[in-house]
Scaffold this motif. Structure first.
Motif, mmCIF file in Angstrom:
data_model
loop_
_atom_site.group_PDB
_atom_site.id
_atom_site.type_symbol
_atom_site.label_atom_id
_atom_site.label_comp_id
_atom_site.label_asym_id
_atom_site.label_seq_id
_atom_site.Cartn_x
_atom_site.Cartn_y
_atom_site.Cartn_z
ATOM 1 N N ASP A 1 0.812 -1.222 0.000
ATOM 2 C CA ASP A 1 0.000 0.000 0.000
ATOM 3 C C ASP A 1 0.844 1.270 0.000
ATOM 4 O O ASP A 1 0.424 2.294 -0.547
ATOM 5 C CB ASP A 1 -0.919 0.060 1.237
ATOM 6 N N ILE A 2 2.007 1.234 0.630
ATOM 7 C CA ILE A 2 2.783 2.460 0.781
ATOM 8 C C ILE A 2 3.753 2.728 -0.365
ATOM 9 O O ILE A 2 4.509 3.704 -0.319
ATOM 10 C CB ILE A 2 3.518 2.516 2.141
ATOM 11 N N VAL A 3 3.711 1.896 -1.400
ATOM 12 C CA VAL A 3 4.592 2.145 -2.544
ATOM 13 C C VAL A 3 3.826 2.516 -3.808
ATOM 14 O O VAL A 3 4.420 2.573 -4.878
ATOM 15 C CB VAL A 3 5.534 0.947 -2.826
ATOM 16 N N VAL A 4 2.534 2.784 -3.674
ATOM 17 C CA VAL A 4 1.790 3.224 -4.850
ATOM 18 C C VAL A 4 2.292 4.600 -5.265
ATOM 19 O O VAL A 4 2.948 5.300 -4.502
ATOM 20 C CB VAL A 4 0.259 3.228 -4.593
ATOM 21 N N GLU A 5 1.982 4.974 -6.476
ATOM 22 C CA GLU A 5 2.441 6.247 -7.016
ATOM 23 C C GLU A 5 2.033 7.411 -6.131
ATOM 24 O O GLU A 5 0.938 7.392 -5.586
ATOM 25 C CB GLU A 5 1.853 6.434 -8.423
ATOM 26 N N PRO A 6 2.909 8.343 -5.902
ATOM 27 C CA PRO A 6 4.187 8.627 -6.566
ATOM 28 C C PRO A 6 5.405 7.971 -5.911
ATOM 29 O O PRO A 6 6.517 8.112 -6.393
ATOM 30 C CB PRO A 6 4.305 10.149 -6.446
ATOM 31 N N THR A 7 5.211 7.239 -4.817
ATOM 32 C CA THR A 7 6.340 6.694 -4.071
ATOM 33 C C THR A 7 7.099 5.635 -4.865
ATOM 34 O O THR A 7 8.327 5.645 -4.907
ATOM 35 C CB THR A 7 5.859 6.106 -2.731
ATOM 36 N N GLY A 8 6.389 4.694 -5.474
ATOM 37 C CA GLY A 8 7.040 3.602 -6.196
ATOM 38 C C GLY A 8 8.016 4.069 -7.252
ATOM 39 O O GLY A 8 9.197 3.671 -7.247
ATOM 40 N N PRO A 9 7.579 4.933 -8.186
ATOM 41 C CA PRO A 9 8.521 5.419 -9.195
ATOM 42 C C PRO A 9 9.707 6.184 -8.590
ATOM 43 O O PRO A 9 10.825 6.084 -9.079
ATOM 44 C CB PRO A 9 7.667 6.343 -10.065
ATOM 45 N N LEU A 10 9.474 6.901 -7.524
ATOM 46 C CA LEU A 10 10.568 7.629 -6.861
ATOM 47 C C LEU A 10 11.579 6.658 -6.271
ATOM 48 O O LEU A 10 12.789 6.872 -6.355
ATOM 49 C CB LEU A 10 9.993 8.536 -5.772
ATOM 50 N N LEU A 11 11.097 5.568 -5.693
ATOM 51 C CA LEU A 11 11.993 4.555 -5.124
ATOM 52 C C LEU A 11 12.912 3.958 -6.191
ATOM 53 O O LEU A 11 14.051 3.603 -5.900
ATOM 54 C CB LEU A 11 11.192 3.444 -4.457
ATOM 55 N N LEU A 12 12.408 3.853 -7.415
ATOM 56 C CA LEU A 12 13.214 3.272 -8.496
ATOM 57 C C LEU A 12 14.372 4.173 -8.900
ATOM 58 O O LEU A 12 15.326 3.711 -9.522
ATOM 59 C CB LEU A 12 12.332 2.978 -9.717
ATOM 60 N N THR A 13 14.312 5.449 -8.554
ATOM 61 C CA THR A 13 15.398 6.368 -8.923
ATOM 62 C C THR A 13 16.508 6.408 -7.885
ATOM 63 O O THR A 13 17.549 7.001 -8.141
ATOM 64 C CB THR A 13 14.856 7.800 -9.117
ATOM 65 N N GLY B 1 19.702 5.819 -5.886
ATOM 66 C CA GLY B 1 21.005 5.249 -6.222
ATOM 67 C C GLY B 1 21.399 5.392 -7.664
ATOM 68 O O GLY B 1 22.479 4.972 -8.053
ATOM 69 N N LYS B 2 20.547 5.999 -8.484
ATOM 70 C CA LYS B 2 20.878 6.199 -9.896
ATOM 71 C C LYS B 2 21.385 7.615 -10.102
ATOM 72 O O LYS B 2 20.871 8.560 -9.504
ATOM 73 C CB LYS B 2 19.651 5.946 -10.763
ATOM 74 N N ALA B 3 22.372 7.755 -10.936
ATOM 75 C CA ALA B 3 22.918 9.083 -11.222
ATOM 76 C C ALA B 3 21.892 9.908 -11.985
ATOM 77 O O ALA B 3 21.165 9.381 -12.834
ATOM 78 C CB ALA B 3 24.199 8.944 -12.034
ATOM 79 N N PRO B 4 21.798 11.217 -11.696
ATOM 80 C CA PRO B 4 20.866 12.061 -12.430
ATOM 81 C C PRO B 4 21.222 12.102 -13.908
ATOM 82 O O PRO B 4 22.396 12.086 -14.269
ATOM 83 C CB PRO B 4 21.003 13.429 -11.794
ATOM 84 N N ALA B 5 20.207 12.183 -14.745
ATOM 85 C CA ALA B 5 20.429 12.185 -16.194
ATOM 86 C C ALA B 5 20.956 13.516 -16.675
ATOM 87 O O ALA B 5 20.761 14.530 -16.137
ATOM 88 C CB ALA B 5 19.132 11.862 -16.914
#
Length: 149
Positions: A131-143, A145-149
């Motif tokens: 329940d706590i990873v629905v949008e907008p949290t889920g997509p944010l979690l995927l970013t 540790g990734k370097a900014p584009a």
């Protein structure tokens, strides 16, 4: 109410593992993503594994995966496990250097705080990790540790 760092980290690790994109990140990667010391993350992962919420595999091809139990785990249950069921205040003075409260024989504060703590957990009990990873949290979690584009 203030949560322990380990409780906060446990919830964030569960959230991160809920949205992994086909990979199994290592504890070191998750620690880096969450910007926390590896040793702290390792202790939390070990406890989550002990609770049956996370599978941790060592070696090549290893990493962390969320179990089905972890995906459907109650946030209240996770918080309880990490925080413990104890009272909010130490009226008995059992902590290091603490003394018993002189009001403990007739104080109503302890009961009120216990009731508030139970209400806190009751509000979190029906909420699952999923329940706590629905949008907008889920997509944010995927970013993380990734370097900014």
């Amino acid at each position: 109410m203030r949560l322990l760092r380990s409780t906060d980290l446990a919830l964030r690790i569960l959230m991160r593992l809920t949205v992994v994109d086909g990979t199994s990140p290592t504890t070191r990667q998750v620690a880096g993503d969450m910007d926390v010391p590896y040793t702290h993350a390792a202790k939390v992962v070990a406890e989550l594994q002990h609770m049956g919420l996370v599978d941790a595999r060592r070696g090549r091809g290893g990493g962390l995966t969320l179990t089905e139990k972890g995906r459907t785990a109650s946030v209240g249950g996770v918080v309880r496990a990490f925080e413990g069921e104890g009272d909010v205040v130490d009226c008995e003075g059992t902590g290091q250097g603490a003394t018993a409260c002189p009001l403990s024989a007739g104080c109503r504060l302890r009961g009120a705080l216990r009731q508030a703590q139970q209400a806190f957990y009751a509000a979190l009990d029906p909420v699952t990790v999923q329940d706590i990873v629905v949008e907008p949290t889920g997509p944010l979690l995927l970013t993380l540790g990734k370097a900014p584009a």
